[in-house]
Motif scaffolding. Sequence first.
Motif, PDB file in Angstrom:
ATOM      1  N   ALA A 184       0.817  -1.217   0.000  1.00  0.00           N
ATOM      2  CA  ALA A 184       0.000   0.000   0.000  1.00  0.00           C
ATOM      3  C   ALA A 184       0.849   1.265   0.000  1.00  0.00           C
ATOM      4  O   ALA A 184       0.397   2.320  -0.462  1.00  0.00           O
ATOM      5  N   ASP A 185       2.089   1.172   0.505  1.00  0.00           N
ATOM      6  CA  ASP A 185       2.954   2.353   0.536  1.00  0.00           C
ATOM      7  C   ASP A 185       3.501   2.703  -0.842  1.00  0.00           C
ATOM      8  O   ASP A 185       4.193   3.715  -1.004  1.00  0.00           O
ATOM      9  N   ALA A 186       3.194   1.901  -1.855  1.00  0.00           N
ATOM     10  CA  ALA A 186       3.632   2.187  -3.224  1.00  0.00           C
ATOM     11  C   ALA A 186       2.602   3.030  -3.974  1.00  0.00           C
ATOM     12  O   ALA A 186       2.687   3.162  -5.196  1.00  0.00           O
ATOM     13  N   PHE A 187       1.649   3.606  -3.243  1.00  0.00           N
ATOM     14  CA  PHE A 187       0.611   4.427  -3.845  1.00  0.00           C
ATOM     15  C   PHE A 187       0.599   5.818  -3.218  1.00  0.00           C
ATOM     16  O   PHE A 187       0.991   5.991  -2.061  1.00  0.00           O
ATOM     17  N   ASN A 188       0.138   6.786  -3.991  1.00  0.00           N
ATOM     18  CA  ASN A 188      -0.092   8.133  -3.463  1.00  0.00           C
ATOM     19  C   ASN A 188      -1.459   8.123  -2.793  1.00  0.00           C
ATOM     20  O   ASN A 188      -2.493   8.020  -3.471  1.00  0.00           O
ATOM     21  N   ASP A 189      -1.469   8.199  -1.483  1.00  0.00           N
ATOM     22  CA  ASP A 189      -2.703   8.085  -0.717  1.00  0.00           C
ATOM     23  C   ASP A 189      -3.571   9.332  -0.914  1.00  0.00           C
ATOM     24  O   ASP A 189      -3.096  10.458  -0.756  1.00  0.00           O
ATOM     25  N   ILE A 190      -4.828   9.141  -1.254  1.00  0.00           N
ATOM     26  CA  ILE A 190      -5.778  10.241  -1.438  1.00  0.00           C
ATOM     27  C   ILE A 190      -6.630  10.350  -0.178  1.00  0.00           C
ATOM     28  O   ILE A 190      -7.335   9.402   0.184  1.00  0.00           O
ATOM     29  N   THR A 191      -6.558  11.494   0.489  1.00  0.00           N
ATOM     30  CA  THR A 191      -7.227  11.641   1.787  1.00  0.00           C
ATOM     31  C   THR A 191      -8.316  12.709   1.800  1.00  0.00           C
ATOM     32  O   THR A 191      -8.940  12.924   2.836  1.00  0.00           O
ATOM     33  N   GLN A 192      -8.539  13.370   0.667  1.00  0.00           N
ATOM     34  CA  GLN A 192      -9.519  14.454   0.621  1.00  0.00           C
ATOM     35  C   GLN A 192     -10.662  14.112  -0.338  1.00  0.00           C
ATOM     36  O   GLN A 192     -10.459  13.477  -1.362  1.00  0.00           O
ATOM     37  N   GLY A 193     -11.870  14.578   0.034  1.00  0.00           N
ATOM     38  CA  GLY A 193     -13.030  14.403  -0.823  1.00  0.00           C
ATOM     39  C   GLY A 193     -13.887  13.207  -0.444  1.00  0.00           C
ATOM     40  O   GLY A 193     -13.646  12.528   0.570  1.00  0.00           O
ATOM     41  N   SER A 194     -14.883  12.944  -1.254  1.00  0.00           N
ATOM     42  CA  SER A 194     -15.775  11.809  -1.048  1.00  0.00           C
ATOM     43  C   SER A 194     -16.428  11.472  -2.391  1.00  0.00           C
ATOM     44  O   SER A 194     -16.223  12.175  -3.388  1.00  0.00           O
ATOM     45  N   ASN A 195     -17.242  10.409  -2.411  1.00  0.00           N
ATOM     46  CA  ASN A 195     -17.966  10.093  -3.641  1.00  0.00           C
ATOM     47  C   ASN A 195     -19.460  10.416  -3.524  1.00  0.00           C
ATOM     48  O   ASN A 195     -20.257   9.960  -4.332  1.00  0.00           O
ATOM     49  N   ALA A 196     -19.809  11.210  -2.516  1.00  0.00           N
ATOM     50  CA  ALA A 196     -21.190  11.671  -2.353  1.00  0.00           C
ATOM     51  C   ALA A 196     -21.379  12.939  -3.178  1.00  0.00           C
ATOM     52  O   ALA A 196     -21.309  14.063  -2.671  1.00  0.00           O
ATOM     53  N   ILE A 197     -21.605  12.754  -4.473  1.00  0.00           N
ATOM     54  CA  ILE A 197     -21.658  13.866  -5.425  1.00  0.00           C
ATOM     55  C   ILE A 197     -22.795  13.621  -6.410  1.00  0.00           C
ATOM     56  O   ILE A 197     -23.145  12.475  -6.700  1.00  0.00           O
ATOM     57  N   GLY A 198     -23.328  14.690  -6.956  1.00  0.00           N
ATOM     58  CA  GLY A 198     -24.358  14.570  -7.993  1.00  0.00           C
ATOM     59  C   GLY A 198     -25.640  13.946  -7.486  1.00  0.00           C
ATOM     60  O   GLY A 198     -26.138  14.304  -6.416  1.00  0.00           O
ATOM     61  N   GLU A 199     -26.176  12.989  -8.232  1.00  0.00           N
ATOM     62  CA  GLU A 199     -27.456  12.388  -7.872  1.00  0.00           C
ATOM     63  C   GLU A 199     -27.378  11.597  -6.574  1.00  0.00           C
ATOM     64  O   GLU A 199     -28.404  11.278  -5.976  1.00  0.00           O
ATOM     65  N   ASN A 200     -26.163  11.306  -6.114  1.00  0.00           N
ATOM     66  CA  ASN A 200     -25.974  10.571  -4.864  1.00  0.00           C
ATOM     67  C   ASN A 200     -25.296  11.423  -3.794  1.00  0.00           C
ATOM     68  O   ASN A 200     -24.616  10.899  -2.904  1.00  0.00           O
ATOM     69  N   GLU A 201     -25.484  12.736  -3.863  1.00  0.00           N
ATOM     70  CA  GLU A 201     -24.786  13.620  -2.939  1.00  0.00           C
ATOM     71  C   GLU A 201     -25.225  13.442  -1.480  1.00  0.00           C
ATOM     72  O   GLU A 201     -24.507  13.845  -0.563  1.00  0.00           O
ATOM     73  N   ALA A 202     -26.362  12.828  -1.264  1.00  0.00           N
ATOM     74  CA  ALA A 202     -26.854  12.661   0.110  1.00  0.00           C
ATOM     75  C   ALA A 202     -26.103  11.592   0.886  1.00  0.00           C
ATOM     76  O   ALA A 202     -26.049  11.634   2.120  1.00  0.00           O
ATOM     77  N   SER A 203     -25.510  10.625   0.192  1.00  0.00           N
ATOM     78  CA  SER A 203     -24.854   9.515   0.885  1.00  0.00           C
ATOM     79  C   SER A 203     -23.665   9.004   0.092  1.00  0.00           C
ATOM     80  O   SER A 203     -23.647   9.066  -1.140  1.00  0.00           O
ATOM     81  N   GLY A 204     -22.690   8.491   0.807  1.00  0.00           N
ATOM     82  CA  GLY A 204     -21.515   7.933   0.143  1.00  0.00           C
ATOM     83  C   GLY A 204     -20.392   7.679   1.116  1.00  0.00           C
ATOM     84  O   GLY A 204     -20.620   7.490   2.321  1.00  0.00           O
ATOM     85  N   TRP A 205     -19.158   7.724   0.599  1.00  0.00           N
ATOM     86  CA  TRP A 205     -17.989   7.364   1.389  1.00  0.00           C
ATOM     87  C   TRP A 205     -16.908   8.429   1.300  1.00  0.00           C
ATOM     88  O   TRP A 205     -16.616   8.945   0.225  1.00  0.00           O
ATOM     89  N   LYS A 206     -16.314   8.730   2.455  1.00  0.00           N
ATOM     90  CA  LYS A 206     -15.267   9.741   2.536  1.00  0.00           C
ATOM     91  C   LYS A 206     -13.893   9.138   2.237  1.00  0.00           C
ATOM     92  O   LYS A 206     -13.652   7.958   2.508  1.00  0.00           O
ATOM     93  N   CYS A 207     -13.016   9.972   1.713  1.00  0.00           N
ATOM     94  CA  CYS A 207     -11.607   9.592   1.587  1.00  0.00           C
ATOM     95  C   CYS A 207     -10.945   9.721   2.955  1.00  0.00           C
ATOM     96  O   CYS A 207     -11.260  10.634   3.722  1.00  0.00           O
ATOM     97  N   THR A 208     -10.061   8.792   3.266  1.00  0.00           N
ATOM     98  CA  THR A 208      -9.312   8.838   4.519  1.00  0.00           C
ATOM     99  C   THR A 208      -7.887   8.372   4.249  1.00  0.00           C
ATOM    100  O   THR A 208      -7.569   7.909   3.155  1.00  0.00           O
TER     101      THR A 208
END
Length: 235
Positions: free
Chosen positions: A179-203
């Motif tokens: 996993a340390d061979a990746f650039n970790d993305i910690t900002q944002g979420s996929n709760a966007i557009g038609e599904n903005e009410a629910s989703g998953w956060k980046c951590t």
Amino acid sequence: TLFPYTTLFRSGAMGITVVIASGDDGSGGISRQGSNNGKLSPSFPASIPYALAVGSTFFDSGLSGEEQATTQFGSGGGFSYDYKMPSYQSSAVKAYLAKNPKTGTGTFAKNGRGSPDVALLGEQFAVVTGTGSTIVVGGTSASTPSWAAVISLLNEECLSASSGKKTLGFVNPLFYQNADAFNDITQGSNAIGENEASGWKCTKGWDAATGLGTPNFPKLQSAVRKACGSASVVV
């Protein structure tokens, strides 16, 4: 459902990595297959555990530098109701869920296969057409073929390190082990557009919007050469 699952299972057993876009619908009440009836569910067939599911990112500021989950659409991800969590990702996924990363409401499959596995730029993605002009496109269908190219290059590294005796094979277990061979993305979420009410956060670490993150090629190159140059079986 059975046909693609069987095909991908056989491909993984044969040492072939099939790369599939995680979709552009986040993980809310609607996904690629239609309504999820109030459940948080990822898009099929990227949710099959024998595929490498690819999510999407965009830059925090401008057109270079640090990245976050894509902002124009929800980078597909979540937890499958159809397939159980594979052993290669169980530690990463359980660590993620312990952070209470869900936003909004909705039930989800706590023991389901988590996706995406990885991510790459998929917003304002420049493409050169057959006429030589440059256009801008977006979607996980842009980040996914880019990952296929990265895997092709890594396979060449594997062949080189093993003097032609090994190929990279099904990459998911190797990726989660490094996993340390990746650039970790910690900002944002996929709760966007038609599904903005629910989703998953980046951590920090694996998450259900951008997976392990984007490729750090020199580190992935090193991990692959180490694995393929050892006495252990890759595929």
